[in-house]
Enzyme design. Structure first.
Site, PDB file in Angstrom:
ATOM      1  N   HIS A   1       1.047  -1.355  -0.146  1.00  0.00           N
ATOM      2  CA  HIS A   1       0.050  -0.425  -0.071  1.00  0.00           C
ATOM      3  C   HIS A   1       0.780   1.651  -0.178  1.00  0.00           C
ATOM      4  CE1 HIS A   1      -3.299  -2.517   2.713  1.00  0.00           C
ATOM      5  NE2 HIS A   1      -3.944  -3.062   0.965  1.00  0.00           N
TER       6      HIS A   1
ATOM      7  N   LYS B   1     -16.185  -7.168   7.264  1.00  0.00           N
ATOM      8  CA  LYS B   1     -16.040  -8.069   7.552  1.00  0.00           C
ATOM      9  C   LYS B   1     -15.220  -7.605   9.206  1.00  0.00           C
ATOM     10  CE  LYS B   1     -13.492  -7.532   3.077  1.00  0.00           C
ATOM     11  NZ  LYS B   1     -12.511  -6.545   2.241  1.00  0.00           N
TER      12      LYS B   1
ATOM     13  N   ARG C   1      -1.729  -6.309  -8.081  1.00  0.00           N
ATOM     14  CA  ARG C   1      -0.249  -7.250  -8.341  1.00  0.00           C
ATOM     15  C   ARG C   1      -0.153  -8.310  -9.429  1.00  0.00           C
ATOM     16  NH1 ARG C   1      -2.849  -7.869  -2.204  1.00  0.00           N
ATOM     17  NH2 ARG C   1      -3.866  -8.050  -3.428  1.00  0.00           N
TER      18      ARG C   1
HETATM   19  O1  PNS Z   1      -9.382  -3.435   0.210  1.00  0.00           O
HETATM   20  P1  PNS Z   1     -10.482  -3.657  -0.760  1.00  0.00           P
HETATM   21  O2  PNS Z   1     -11.994  -4.176   0.600  1.00  0.00           O
HETATM   22  O3  PNS Z   1     -10.855  -4.069  -1.787  1.00  0.00           O
HETATM   23  O4  PNS Z   1     -11.063  -2.397  -0.924  1.00  0.00           O
HETATM   24  C1  PNS Z   1     -11.972  -2.153  -0.855  1.00  0.00           C
HETATM   25  C2  PNS Z   1     -13.129  -0.839  -0.847  1.00  0.00           C
HETATM   26  C3  PNS Z   1     -13.195  -0.375   0.484  1.00  0.00           C
HETATM   27  C4  PNS Z   1     -12.243  -0.022  -2.444  1.00  0.00           C
HETATM   28  C5  PNS Z   1     -14.700  -1.025  -1.558  1.00  0.00           C
HETATM   29  O5  PNS Z   1     -15.048  -2.115  -1.477  1.00  0.00           O
HETATM   30  C6  PNS Z   1     -15.766  -0.025  -1.403  1.00  0.00           C
HETATM   31  O6  PNS Z   1     -15.644   1.228  -2.357  1.00  0.00           O
HETATM   32  N1  PNS Z   1     -16.653  -0.146  -1.135  1.00  0.00           N
HETATM   33  C7  PNS Z   1     -17.094   1.557  -0.918  1.00  0.00           C
HETATM   34  C8  PNS Z   1     -18.470   0.878  -0.864  1.00  0.00           C
HETATM   35  C9  PNS Z   1     -19.205   0.913  -2.981  1.00  0.00           C
HETATM   36  O7  PNS Z   1     -19.058   1.781  -2.980  1.00  0.00           O
HETATM   37  N2  PNS Z   1     -19.955  -0.165  -2.930  1.00  0.00           N
HETATM   38  C10 PNS Z   1     -19.734  -0.486  -4.367  1.00  0.00           C
HETATM   39  C11 PNS Z   1     -18.266  -0.091  -5.289  1.00  0.00           C
HETATM   40  S1  PNS Z   1     -18.267  -1.138  -6.354  1.00  0.00           S
END
Ligand code: PNS
Length: 163
Positions: free
Chosen positions: A20, A44, A93
């Site tokens: 990150h 989660k 990645r």
């Molecule tokens: O690190 P992660 O868990 O892969 O991140 C996922 C994240 C936080 C980027 C994604 O779950 C997100 O944007 N959640 C916010 C809710 C939302 O907008 N959902 C629709 C996105 S497709």
């Protein structure tokens, strides 16, 4: 005045890894402002609270002037609108990341057609590093020294009650 480019780097960051951080450094060199955004109220079961994750990100990026870290709730597209940002950053990645990232990027594009997702590659040295595996290795007593920023290593040690 030239346009300023703010890019949002959203994620769970439970915990932040060197992968990150590598991506944040690369983005900070390319964009005017990088906002690292930790998702609140994720379903989660997290190891660190959102506040702890934001604090670790702030400490780990304290030496990079154009990076901020905060949390967000709700849809990412709404948060980006509130921040007046038109760019989302995600790291890829390996090919295995691509399908999930493609779905998210296209869903976000459907919800907000002017929001662009920018994909960047972390350094090869971190291509196998994920928060999930760091937690697993740490949980089983393995050495995570080279995988996470110093502050994260300290916080993990505190969680184990070793400090
Ligand atoms: O690190 P992660 O868990 O892969 O991140 C996922 C994240 C936080 C980027 C994604 O779950 C997100 O944007 N959640 C916010 C809710 C939302 O907008 N959902 C629709 C996105 S497709």
């Amino acid at each position: 005045m030239p346009k300023r480019h703010t890019i949002i780097y959203p994620g769970s960051f439970d915990p932040p890894t060197n992968g990150h951080l590598d991506l944040i450094e690369r983005a900070a060199a390319l964009f005017d402002e990088v906002i690292v955004a930790v998702l609140s109220h994720d379903r989660k079961d997290p190891l660190f609270t959102v506040a702890e994750r934001v604090e670790m990100l702030r400490t780990a990026t304290a030496n990079i002037a154009n990076v901020q870290a905060e949390s967000f709730e709700g849809l990412l597209v709404d948060y980006a609108r509130r921040k007046d940002a038109r760019l989302i950053l995600r790291g890829i990645r390996a090919v295995s990341d691509y399908e999930y990232e493609l779905q998210m990027a296209l869903m976000n594009r459907k919800l907000s057609p002017t929001l662009e997702t920018v994909f960047m590659l972390p350094a090869e040295a971190y291509s196998y590093v994920s928060s999930r595996l760091v937690k697993e290795v740490w949980g089983l007593g393995g050495d995570i020294h080279e995988l996470v920023p110093e502050i994260v290593e300290q916080r993990l040690a505190q969680k184990r009650g070793k400090v």
